[in-house]
Design a protein around this motif. Structure first.
Motif, PDB file in Angstrom:
ATOM      1  N   LYS A 155      48.867  22.126  36.411  1.00 42.59           N
ATOM      2  CA  LYS A 155      47.991  21.675  37.488  1.00 42.59           C
ATOM      3  C   LYS A 155      48.809  21.496  38.765  1.00 42.59           C
ATOM      4  O   LYS A 155      49.899  20.932  38.745  1.00 42.59           O
ATOM      5  CB  LYS A 155      47.319  20.357  37.106  1.00 42.59           C
ATOM      6  N   PHE A 156      48.248  21.984  39.895  1.00 35.97           N
ATOM      7  CA  PHE A 156      48.911  21.870  41.185  1.00 35.97           C
ATOM      8  C   PHE A 156      47.917  21.338  42.213  1.00 35.97           C
ATOM      9  O   PHE A 156      46.735  21.693  42.185  1.00 35.97           O
ATOM     10  CB  PHE A 156      49.440  23.238  41.657  1.00 35.97           C
ATOM     11  N   VAL A 157      48.398  20.485  43.106  1.00 33.37           N
ATOM     12  CA  VAL A 157      47.593  20.025  44.230  1.00 33.37           C
ATOM     13  C   VAL A 157      48.045  20.829  45.444  1.00 33.37           C
ATOM     14  O   VAL A 157      49.141  20.621  45.969  1.00 33.37           O
ATOM     15  CB  VAL A 157      47.776  18.516  44.482  1.00 33.37           C
ATOM     16  N   LEU A 158      47.199  21.761  45.879  1.00 28.34           N
ATOM     17  CA  LEU A 158      47.595  22.655  46.962  1.00 28.34           C
ATOM     18  C   LEU A 158      47.447  21.998  48.326  1.00 28.34           C
ATOM     19  O   LEU A 158      48.241  22.236  49.236  1.00 28.34           O
ATOM     20  CB  LEU A 158      46.783  23.948  46.907  1.00 28.34           C
ATOM     21  N   GLU A 159      46.395  21.194  48.478  1.00 29.80           N
ATOM     22  CA  GLU A 159      46.195  20.419  49.692  1.00 29.80           C
ATOM     23  C   GLU A 159      45.167  19.344  49.386  1.00 29.80           C
ATOM     24  O   GLU A 159      44.687  19.239  48.252  1.00 29.80           O
ATOM     25  CB  GLU A 159      45.753  21.307  50.865  1.00 29.80           C
ATOM     26  N   HIS A 160      44.816  18.528  50.364  1.00 28.20           N
ATOM     27  CA  HIS A 160      43.916  17.401  50.160  1.00 28.20           C
ATOM     28  C   HIS A 160      42.614  17.854  49.483  1.00 28.20           C
ATOM     29  O   HIS A 160      41.902  18.709  49.990  1.00 28.20           O
ATOM     30  CB  HIS A 160      43.581  16.751  51.507  1.00 28.20           C
ATOM     31  N   GLY A 161      42.354  17.296  48.298  1.00 30.89           N
ATOM     32  CA  GLY A 161      41.109  17.587  47.594  1.00 30.89           C
ATOM     33  C   GLY A 161      41.027  18.967  46.989  1.00 30.89           C
ATOM     34  O   GLY A 161      39.920  19.449  46.708  1.00 30.89           O
ATOM     35  N   PHE A 162      42.159  19.611  46.744  1.00 30.62           N
ATOM     36  CA  PHE A 162      42.163  20.973  46.191  1.00 30.62           C
ATOM     37  C   PHE A 162      43.107  21.023  44.997  1.00 30.62           C
ATOM     38  O   PHE A 162      44.324  20.986  45.161  1.00 30.62           O
ATOM     39  CB  PHE A 162      42.617  21.983  47.252  1.00 30.62           C
ATOM     40  N   TYR A 163      42.520  21.092  43.792  1.00 32.68           N
ATOM     41  CA  TYR A 163      43.303  21.136  42.558  1.00 32.68           C
ATOM     42  C   TYR A 163      43.263  22.546  41.981  1.00 32.68           C
ATOM     43  O   TYR A 163      42.187  23.123  41.791  1.00 32.68           O
ATOM     44  CB  TYR A 163      42.744  20.161  41.522  1.00 32.68           C
ATOM     45  N   LEU A 164      44.425  23.063  41.677  1.00 29.26           N
ATOM     46  CA  LEU A 164      44.532  24.400  41.097  1.00 29.26           C
ATOM     47  C   LEU A 164      45.088  24.301  39.687  1.00 29.26           C
ATOM     48  O   LEU A 164      46.166  23.741  39.480  1.00 29.26           O
ATOM     49  CB  LEU A 164      45.448  25.296  41.946  1.00 29.26           C
ATOM     50  N   PHE A 165      44.353  24.847  38.727  1.00 24.06           N
ATOM     51  CA  PHE A 165      44.789  24.861  37.336  1.00 24.06           C
ATOM     52  C   PHE A 165      45.232  26.279  36.983  1.00 24.06           C
ATOM     53  O   PHE A 165      44.450  27.232  37.094  1.00 24.06           O
ATOM     54  CB  PHE A 165      43.653  24.419  36.413  1.00 24.06           C
ATOM     55  N   ASP A 166      46.477  26.391  36.552  1.00 27.79           N
ATOM     56  CA  ASP A 166      47.022  27.695  36.161  1.00 27.79           C
ATOM     57  C   ASP A 166      46.923  27.846  34.650  1.00 27.79           C
ATOM     58  O   ASP A 166      47.121  26.887  33.898  1.00 27.79           O
ATOM     59  CB  ASP A 166      48.485  27.797  36.604  1.00 27.79           C
ATOM     60  N   THR A 167      46.594  29.042  34.201  1.00 26.18           N
ATOM     61  CA  THR A 167      46.525  29.329  32.770  1.00 26.18           C
ATOM     62  C   THR A 167      47.461  30.494  32.444  1.00 26.18           C
ATOM     63  O   THR A 167      47.739  31.332  33.296  1.00 26.18           O
ATOM     64  CB  THR A 167      45.098  29.724  32.346  1.00 26.18           C
ATOM     65  N   PRO A 168      47.952  30.568  31.211  1.00 27.32           N
ATOM     66  CA  PRO A 168      48.799  31.706  30.838  1.00 27.32           C
ATOM     67  C   PRO A 168      48.055  33.027  30.967  1.00 27.32           C
ATOM     68  O   PRO A 168      46.824  33.084  30.851  1.00 27.32           O
ATOM     69  CB  PRO A 168      49.143  31.409  29.373  1.00 27.32           C
ATOM     70  N   GLY A 169      48.797  34.085  31.204  1.00 24.23           N
ATOM     71  CA  GLY A 169      48.192  35.412  31.266  1.00 24.23           C
ATOM     72  C   GLY A 169      47.511  35.753  29.953  1.00 24.23           C
ATOM     73  O   GLY A 169      48.033  35.465  28.878  1.00 24.23           O
ATOM     74  N   MET A 170      46.332  36.353  30.063  1.00 22.20           N
ATOM     75  CA  MET A 170      45.550  36.612  28.851  1.00 22.20           C
ATOM     76  C   MET A 170      44.901  37.985  28.890  1.00 22.20           C
ATOM     77  O   MET A 170      44.223  38.336  29.860  1.00 22.20           O
ATOM     78  CB  MET A 170      44.466  35.530  28.706  1.00 22.20           C
ATOM     79  N   LEU A 171      45.110  38.747  27.837  1.00 16.47           N
ATOM     80  CA  LEU A 171      44.354  39.976  27.610  1.00 16.47           C
ATOM     81  C   LEU A 171      43.176  39.639  26.707  1.00 16.47           C
ATOM     82  O   LEU A 171      42.873  38.476  26.464  1.00 16.47           O
ATOM     83  CB  LEU A 171      45.247  41.040  26.975  1.00 16.47           C
ATOM     84  N   TRP A 172      42.510  40.636  26.207  1.00 22.20           N
ATOM     85  CA  TRP A 172      41.403  40.430  25.293  1.00 22.20           C
ATOM     86  C   TRP A 172      41.727  41.166  24.006  1.00 22.20           C
ATOM     87  O   TRP A 172      42.473  42.154  24.008  1.00 22.20           O
ATOM     88  CB  TRP A 172      40.083  40.864  25.897  1.00 22.20           C
ATOM     89  N   PRO A 173      41.203  40.690  22.859  1.00 19.24           N
ATOM     90  CA  PRO A 173      41.661  41.200  21.565  1.00 19.24           C
ATOM     91  C   PRO A 173      41.484  42.692  21.369  1.00 19.24           C
ATOM     92  O   PRO A 173      42.307  43.340  20.733  1.00 19.24           O
ATOM     93  CB  PRO A 173      40.814  40.409  20.554  1.00 19.24           C
ATOM     94  N   ARG A 174      40.415  43.254  21.911  1.00 20.32           N
ATOM     95  CA  ARG A 174      40.163  44.680  21.679  1.00 20.32           C
ATOM     96  C   ARG A 174      39.845  45.358  23.009  1.00 20.32           C
ATOM     97  O   ARG A 174      38.848  45.045  23.651  1.00 20.32           O
ATOM     98  CB  ARG A 174      39.003  44.878  20.702  1.00 20.32           C
ATOM     99  N   ILE A 175      40.713  46.268  23.433  1.00 20.17           N
ATOM    100  CA  ILE A 175      40.507  47.000  24.682  1.00 20.17           C
ATOM    101  C   ILE A 175      39.711  48.253  24.338  1.00 20.17           C
ATOM    102  O   ILE A 175      40.234  49.241  23.830  1.00 20.17           O
ATOM    103  CB  ILE A 175      41.853  47.355  25.342  1.00 20.17           C
ATOM    104  N   ALA A 176      38.407  48.198  24.613  1.00 20.15           N
ATOM    105  CA  ALA A 176      37.494  49.253  24.172  1.00 20.15           C
ATOM    106  C   ALA A 176      37.594  50.504  25.027  1.00 20.15           C
ATOM    107  O   ALA A 176      37.296  51.613  24.564  1.00 20.15           O
ATOM    108  CB  ALA A 176      36.059  48.738  24.180  1.00 20.15           C
ATOM    109  N   ILE A 177      38.006  50.354  26.283  1.00 18.56           N
ATOM    110  CA  ILE A 177      38.096  51.502  27.192  1.00 18.56           C
ATOM    111  C   ILE A 177      39.498  52.106  27.081  1.00 18.56           C
ATOM    112  O   ILE A 177      40.487  51.479  27.465  1.00 18.56           O
ATOM    113  CB  ILE A 177      37.795  51.081  28.643  1.00 18.56           C
TER     114      ILE A 177
END
Length: 317
Positions: A155-177
């Motif tokens: 979690k990061f506070v970028l500026e007044h009243g602005f919270y940024l939540f970072d998540t790990p990079g994520m793919l999806w289990p099955r790449i159909a294309i």
């Protein structure tokens, strides 16, 4: 090309995103690779964050074809409750435009009583940590040139009243294309042990021959472009990827091409258009429907066979 690369922390990320949405979320930032904006958009993320305003950020625009970046921005900006911008994660002024766009997507949030809660997501190795460090103004998130660096939510506070939540990079289990699998592998979003580099390099050559043939010729001094494998072999010759006896190490040639592409040494290249992506999605959906119909038919036939055997057994009795 089948891709099976879904490390354990990605499953944890999926749950973390669900929890964050349930806890309260105002805007979802999806960081995309400007060279493959469709393939780098996670369909699983869309399902997890339904109903939340979305900001599509096309990162690495300095490596992408400017005309195609404009086309993709128009495509995403035409979607409801969606904004799209292009930037380079390491440049501070463009990165700050992201904050302004998020505030416009959630105008009723953004003070200490009602802080703006924003979550940033993206595929592995797309540049999230670099972008966050640029926004925060210090090295707050780990960076690297391998996918899967970030493993925990931050979690990061970028500026007044602005919270940024970072998540790990994520793919999806099955790449159909299928094309998306190749593009993601070529970009470096997938762990190197999950795909055949020579196969990916050959597919990349096919795209470059069709869209940017002059880039291949200029980079490797090729007078003409023949079959894909002959082009890869010629690249190996130019890069000195030979073994005793003069044979070309095709794996080394493939590595050289992929590194050149990822570092932008082939020029500003975009691998797909919105129209192509739409067609690939339709084809994948149709293939999935056909497979489902075949499986249902097989189950029905199997059920009928079992019923026939039971009837025969009953008659014998």
């Amino acid at each position: 090309m089948p891709i099976n690369w879904f490390p354990g922390h990605m499953n944890s990320t999926r749950q973390a995103i669900k929890d964050r949405v349930q806890a309260g979320l105002d805007v979802v930032i999806e960081l995309l690779d400007a060279r493959l904006p469709g393939s780098s958009s996670n369909p699983m993320l869309a399902a997890l964050t339904t109903g939340r305003p979305s900001l599509k950020v096309l990162n690495k625009q300095d490596l992408a074809d400017p005309a195609q970046t404009d086309a993709w921005l128009a495509f995403y900006n035409a979607q409801p409750h969606t904004r799209a911008i292009a930037l380079d994660a390491g440049e501070k002024a463009p990165a700050r435009a992201l904050i302004k766009a998020c505030r416009e997507l959630a105008p009723l949030r953004g003070d200490m009583h009602k802080p703006l809660r924003v979550m940033i997501c993206g595929i592995p190795n797309v540049g999230k940590s670099t972008l966050i460090n640029t926004l925060v103004g210090r090295k707050a998130a780990k960076t690297g040139d391998e996918p899967g660096i970030t493993k925990l939510e931050q979690k990061f506070v970028l500026e007044h009243g602005f919270y940024l939540f970072d998540t790990p990079g994520m793919l999806w289990p099955r790449i159909a294309i299928e094309q998306s699998g190749y593009h993601l592998a070529a970009s470096g979003a997938i762990g190197r042990n999950a795909f055949d580099e020579e196969e990916v390099a050959l597919e990349l050559i096919a795209v470059l021959k069709r869209r940017y043939p002059e880039r291949l010729q200029a980079r490797y001094g090729l007078a003409e472009l023949g079959a894909d494998d002959s082009v890869l072999e010629a690249i190996g010759v130019k890069r000195g990827a030979k073994i005793r006896g003069g044979a070309v190490q095709m794996h080394k040639a493939a590595e050289a091409l992929l590194v050149d592409y990822r570092q932008g040494l082939l020029g500003r290249i975009t691998l797909e258009t919105p129209e192509e992506m739409a067609a690939w999605r339709r084809e994948a959906a149709e293939a999935q429907d056909r497979k489902a119909a075949e499986q249902e038919a097989a189950r029905a036939a199997d059920k009928e066979r079992r019923s026939g055997k039971r009837s025969a057994a009953s008659g014998d009795a």
